[in-house]
Design a protein around this motif. Structure first.
Motif, mmCIF file in Angstrom:
data_model
loop_
_atom_site.group_PDB
_atom_site.id
_atom_site.type_symbol
_atom_site.label_atom_id
_atom_site.label_comp_id
_atom_site.label_asym_id
_atom_site.label_seq_id
_atom_site.Cartn_x
_atom_site.Cartn_y
_atom_site.Cartn_z
ATOM 1 N N ASP A 66 16.985 28.781 19.769
ATOM 2 C CA ASP A 66 17.311 29.537 20.988
ATOM 3 C C ASP A 66 16.511 29.067 22.194
ATOM 4 N N ILE A 67 15.230 28.886 22.016
ATOM 5 C CA ILE A 67 14.367 28.553 23.153
ATOM 6 C C ILE A 67 14.735 27.189 23.724
ATOM 7 N N GLU A 68 14.890 26.192 22.846
ATOM 8 C CA GLU A 68 15.197 24.844 23.342
ATOM 9 C C GLU A 68 16.539 24.839 24.070
ATOM 10 N N PHE A 69 17.527 25.525 23.515
ATOM 11 C CA PHE A 69 18.838 25.559 24.164
ATOM 12 C C PHE A 69 18.781 26.332 25.484
ATOM 13 N N GLY A 70 18.075 27.447 25.500
ATOM 14 C CA GLY A 70 18.137 28.355 26.647
ATOM 15 C C GLY A 70 17.210 27.988 27.800
ATOM 16 N N CYS A 71 16.036 27.381 27.492
ATOM 17 C CA CYS A 71 15.103 27.079 28.592
ATOM 18 C C CYS A 71 14.234 25.873 28.276
ATOM 19 N N GLY A 72 14.743 24.991 27.422
ATOM 20 C CA GLY A 72 13.940 23.848 26.994
ATOM 21 C C GLY A 72 13.537 22.917 28.128
ATOM 22 N N GLY A 73 14.434 22.701 29.059
ATOM 23 C CA GLY A 73 14.102 21.812 30.171
ATOM 24 C C GLY A 73 12.982 22.384 31.024
ATOM 25 N N ILE A 74 13.020 23.676 31.222
ATOM 26 C CA ILE A 74 11.979 24.344 32.016
ATOM 27 C C ILE A 74 10.619 24.198 31.334
ATOM 28 N N LEU A 75 10.616 24.367 30.010
ATOM 29 C CA LEU A 75 9.354 24.283 29.280
ATOM 30 C C LEU A 75 8.785 22.865 29.346
ATOM 31 N N LEU A 76 9.658 21.882 29.251
ATOM 32 C CA LEU A 76 9.183 20.501 29.375
ATOM 33 C C LEU A 76 8.492 20.289 30.714
ATOM 34 N N ALA A 77 9.094 20.815 31.783
ATOM 35 C CA ALA A 77 8.485 20.661 33.106
ATOM 36 C C ALA A 77 7.122 21.347 33.167
ATOM 37 N N GLU A 78 7.032 22.497 32.508
ATOM 38 C CA GLU A 78 5.763 23.236 32.554
ATOM 39 C C GLU A 78 4.658 22.520 31.779
ATOM 40 N N VAL A 79 4.983 22.012 30.583
ATOM 41 C CA VAL A 79 3.910 21.370 29.809
ATOM 42 C C VAL A 79 3.486 20.058 30.472
ATOM 43 N N GLU A 80 4.421 19.418 31.114
ATOM 44 C CA GLU A 80 4.072 18.209 31.880
ATOM 45 C C GLU A 80 2.965 18.447 32.880
ATOM 46 N N ARG A 81 3.001 19.601 33.514
ATOM 47 C CA ARG A 81 1.965 19.892 34.519
ATOM 48 C C ARG A 81 0.812 20.685 33.905
ATOM 49 N N ARG A 82 0.713 20.602 32.575
ATOM 50 C CA ARG A 82 -0.449 21.118 31.838
ATOM 51 C C ARG A 82 -0.471 22.625 31.675
ATOM 52 N N SER A 83 0.690 23.274 31.769
ATOM 53 C CA SER A 83 0.735 24.659 31.313
ATOM 54 C C SER A 83 0.606 24.647 29.790
ATOM 55 N N VAL A 84 0.114 25.755 29.237
ATOM 56 C CA VAL A 84 -0.123 25.860 27.793
ATOM 57 C C VAL A 84 0.987 26.699 27.188
ATOM 58 N N LEU A 85 1.671 26.162 26.212
ATOM 59 C CA LEU A 85 2.891 26.792 25.725
ATOM 60 C C LEU A 85 2.778 27.237 24.271
ATOM 61 N N SER A 86 3.150 28.504 24.011
ATOM 62 C CA SER A 86 3.282 29.016 22.639
ATOM 63 C C SER A 86 4.725 29.437 22.421
ATOM 64 N N LEU A 87 5.233 29.118 21.240
ATOM 65 C CA LEU A 87 6.582 29.552 20.879
ATOM 66 C C LEU A 87 6.483 30.596 19.782
ATOM 67 N N CYS A 88 7.290 31.621 19.884
ATOM 68 C CA CYS A 88 7.364 32.630 18.830
ATOM 69 C C CYS A 88 8.823 32.764 18.418
ATOM 70 N N ILE A 89 9.098 32.485 17.137
ATOM 71 C CA ILE A 89 10.476 32.492 16.646
ATOM 72 C C ILE A 89 10.614 33.654 15.662
ATOM 73 N N CYS A 90 11.584 34.502 15.906
ATOM 74 C CA CYS A 90 11.663 35.774 15.159
ATOM 75 C C CYS A 90 12.507 35.696 13.891
ATOM 76 N N SER A 91 12.892 34.507 13.465
ATOM 77 C CA SER A 91 13.574 34.346 12.175
ATOM 78 C C SER A 91 13.527 32.868 11.833
#
Lengths: 238, 238, 238, 238, 238, 238
Positions: free
Chosen positions: A17-42
């Motif tokens: 879900d995350i990669e499909f729904g906002c994966g591009g945004i997350l890539l941009a954020e980690v590029e600029r050194r934001s710290v990312l955690s993923l939580c998958i509910c199943s």
């Protein structure tokens, strides 16, 4: 322009879900050194394609590409998630541990998988519980108030109506790696053309924004400003 | 944080609409050297209190306090404004002349004065006409595309529903001078407690934002960002 | 399955609206020998690119590709259209003359060109006036009641919310010729990538429907059936 | 016109919901040899009138008139239904067993009995779960994808807003037998004039459709067509 | 219970709108000695059945049955009404002359005759203009503020959504005379079964209210109370 | 005017919800000898400030000021409330015991504490269950049908949209004692200026109503009247 890095927690119901729904945004954020955690509910164990083990491994592979930590949260299992008070608390605990500045979670509306809707509601509520001081069950973790809560729409059918202002995020520079990221979920691409679908969607949002590719975020809250110069650009092409 | 100054055009149907609906915000903007133009679409000549001459003078006085230029636009007269194509063009001409970065205009919804609704629709449409190249009537003025279009609600009854994200602008530092600004419209305060009403409204929005006083702006368009660090603060208190 | 041919009248505000908003659908209809009339309510004379003569010639070229008759209706001119009772009557006259089974007109909602909204409202009203017997101005033309009224969204921003059921029309077999059709409007493609935008949009709707390309129509009215077997397929993929 | 027969599954919360909400439609379907299954999610044991045994027998009598099979599903009992993940699965199992082309279930909105809303949500979600391959609990039944999902409104208060296109089904030829069908639920008619109420409702919908009696169905999904000739009639009388 | 008589002004676009939409309510009001004025904004001259002279005479006959004065207002003619500022003023003049406590006007939403929508908007705006002191055109009539503004829905398609609280008025005692009242409009009943339609509608609303017949009014404004004992009964049957 | 006294049951999720959301209205009711019961669905044990014992004592103190009985209902605990069928039944039992004419409960919409939303839904459903005759669990208490159900908004963010008519209750005479009542919840005022916030809100609603202070109630149901003289005043100032 500020380049403050954020701690970001993205929550999804299923491994892709995350990669499909906002994966591009997350890539941009980690590029600029934001710290990312993923939580998958199943672990996507109800899906037609892929075993839970395969699905988990696909999500872990995507998390590695993203440079993110990943956690699988047990809330009853794929297609068995309930919008219950105890699940609210379980997600509040995840928030307290991850201590994010920004929470990304699915939208609740539209005609979409019931688990998406449940996770959306759980996240709405969990952000409150995370900051309340009197919850004994969570007492081993200090309270935490997030700074921003944005929602992403996993499918076009999950998008809020057009008349509700949203954030369009330019992911042109991330488009290629976003496709790689989505392709981690190979079991899900056996029978459905999700990558093409999500790419066409980002292309459409990009073209209506005057850029190549965009993904959308839906703010849960109002913004507070002191002067209009604090605002990003408005989209005013068509 | 950027402190880019803007050219701002605020449009109101009657001489007091702008000050009541977004006066505090305008004070904050001119303080930081934004350039402000006011366009008033009637002289309030249908009102019970005040002559058109008094109303105009009150508006001019408020404009002086604001450090703004002021223009009275003839669109048929107070209570006689039509949402017509020719009035769309008249406002487009005002936009081309003022060349604003930011347009502020009334919201169209709710149970409010018909002129407010007309001016709202005219402004929505005029921003498009201002940037089209083929309009002969406007040919003496070069085309102009604004950067931002925000709407303000003149009365509580004109506010969009709560579930539509808005901008809350901190006007705590401007509150006193905002009251002075509203008091310029003395004829309108003879029989209605508008200053108290608008102050209570700004107080309520402020307190729910964790500050003293706030006024709201409603974005007409989506925002376009490249990273989440471009965003202002979210309001997440209650 | 029935292959009843229809008389179809498609109405647009500007010379390219129809091709962009529902061109693929029209191609499919004329292929199966439906009879198509186009009514264009301006010559796009306010646009930045293209003279009115060029715009008209582009529309005529597209009409030839479509095998359609074309009429230019004078309602005040591009960017000057009014939602007036006399314009309602003018469009009712067009309907009486064309005697269509099916009317296609723009949607009225969203953030879009004011002329689109005006033409949408005019068409809503004109279908009623076309069938009333007592309108002297139209007395030289017999009354006419259309069978179906569907709306098309010229831009993504003009689409109604997702929760309102719509018709998705498979235009996979027409996709290439639809692109040719849109390319007739060469002056409009100088500065905007409309063909790519509309293609991405149709691609997205197609992929979410399990096909290659689709365009949407929004029914104005309820359907009346006698048994469920009269209904087309439902889209139930995601 | 096609006369394809369907397998239809109608789901109701209480023994009389289906007959009151869409009984006339079901009569028309079985007449043309569609195969009908009823699933009732309680025995109405919380009602003021009628024992559970009486209520069950009334529903069985109605099912016999309809020529339908009937199943009573245990989801917690009348007034005790929960919108839970396990109840989603229970209904998915019913769908897999009945293998319907068409699912009919209650609408979720408005001011109505809480059980109606729960059953509506359960059905929305169960149609997805019925087609997913990895649900172990349902593994003894092969996956099943329905073709159509329509909702019926049990009371006028449960009807969606007028601006959402719906299907009006002509039940003029079934009206008398529909009344008999409703009268099977004799215990419920002791203190409430439901038959008159539902008849007035169908009469009103019929008269606004130019026929004698009609009942409405609300499509959950978009329709997919290839040409406009696949569509049934539009209602365009008023 | 208070039996204060009111001055009531009912406004309709066509000669039969008022009787069809709220005739039963008006009968109940005049019975208890409220004073009723009717204002009809056309002579129905665009209709298929009946000449303007016949239509006017039918309306006058209905007004006599109602014991009401009647005025025909010239706003451009049937099917030619515009939502213009000058028409707002014309209706404001009618209000100032009639000096009603209560204004009844059509609802604006839904899929209905364009004139209904125009008259609805004109009335919304005219109530404001009627009380403003500075309108020279109306200067020969003293300002007037109505006490209540309620809207009636001429057809089922013009009814607001169910979730908006409305007033249901018991017209059981007036039902027979209401039918007579509607039958005054004999020309309109030649080809349409309006009386049956409106009767079925009132019957349905009555049965869902626990009474025989009811018609609805939609409040434009909030109510102001001091204690809950000032409120009428709530409808809480289903 | 009638001065019928009512039995009123006010339900809140947390110890302070009722006083903040409708305390002024309750003061007015008890003054005129209505009988008031409070039902609190948690002890606020998850809150940051105040122990459950302190919170309970604060609520009891407020109840004493109100002259109301108070009951604490165990539904899982603060932040752990579920919208479950068994909780519906628990609240139905409270209603049967209190036998109120009027139920006051929180609104369900908007961005607010999850417990508020749960209690709102529970109350909506419990009013139905309270009047059904066949619920064994409740069999020791006779069935009960309330006369009125109104909702109150605990925070501005919980208010329904402006276009939904509401009841504004004049609490000018109660304003001072209402502040005292809110100040009973001293623990909650340590870090949040709730009293100021609620006072500003009541002030704003009062000023837009032409009075000093008002609180709002949102009717769940339609009203049934026989003549317009049964209605309270409409608010028609702006």
């Amino acid at each position: 322009m500020s380049n403050e890095q954020f701690r970001i927690l993205a929550v999804g119901a299923h491994p892709d879900d995350i990669e499909f729904g906002c994966g591009g945004i997350l890539l941009a954020e980690v590029e600029r050194r934001s710290v990312l955690s993923l939580c998958i509910c199943s672990r996507g164990e109800a899906g037609t394609n892929g075993t839970p083990e395969e699905r988990e491994e696909e999500a872990r592979k995507a998390a590695r590409l993203l440079g993110a930590t990943i956690e699988f949260l047990e809330l009853g299992g794929d297609c068995r998630l309930n919008a219950s008070a105890s699940n609210n608390l379980a997600l509040a605990r995840v928030i307290r541990k991850a201590r994010p500045d920004v929470l990304l979670s699915p939208t609740a509306g539209g005609n979409q998988h019931p688990d998406h809707i449940v996770v959306s509601l759980l996240c709405r509520h969990a952000t409150r519980l995370a900051r309340y001081g009197g919850l004994g069950e969570l007492g081993d973790q200090p309270v935490h108030a997030i700074k921003h809560h944005f929602e992403y729409a996993i499918t076009p059918g999950a998008e809020p109506p057009n008349d509700r202002p949203k954030l369009r995020v330019d992911i042109g520079a991330q488009a290629e790696r976003w496709i790689e990221l989505m392709e981690c979920h190979a079991t899900q691409l056996r029978t459905r053309r999700y990558v093409e679908l999500q790419t066409a969607r980002a292309r459409l949002l990009g073209l209506t924004s005057g850029i190549e590719y965009a993904q959308a975020l839906y703010p849960v809250d109002d913004f507070l400003i002191h002067t209009l110069s604090e605002l990003p650009a408005s989209v005013r092409l068509f």
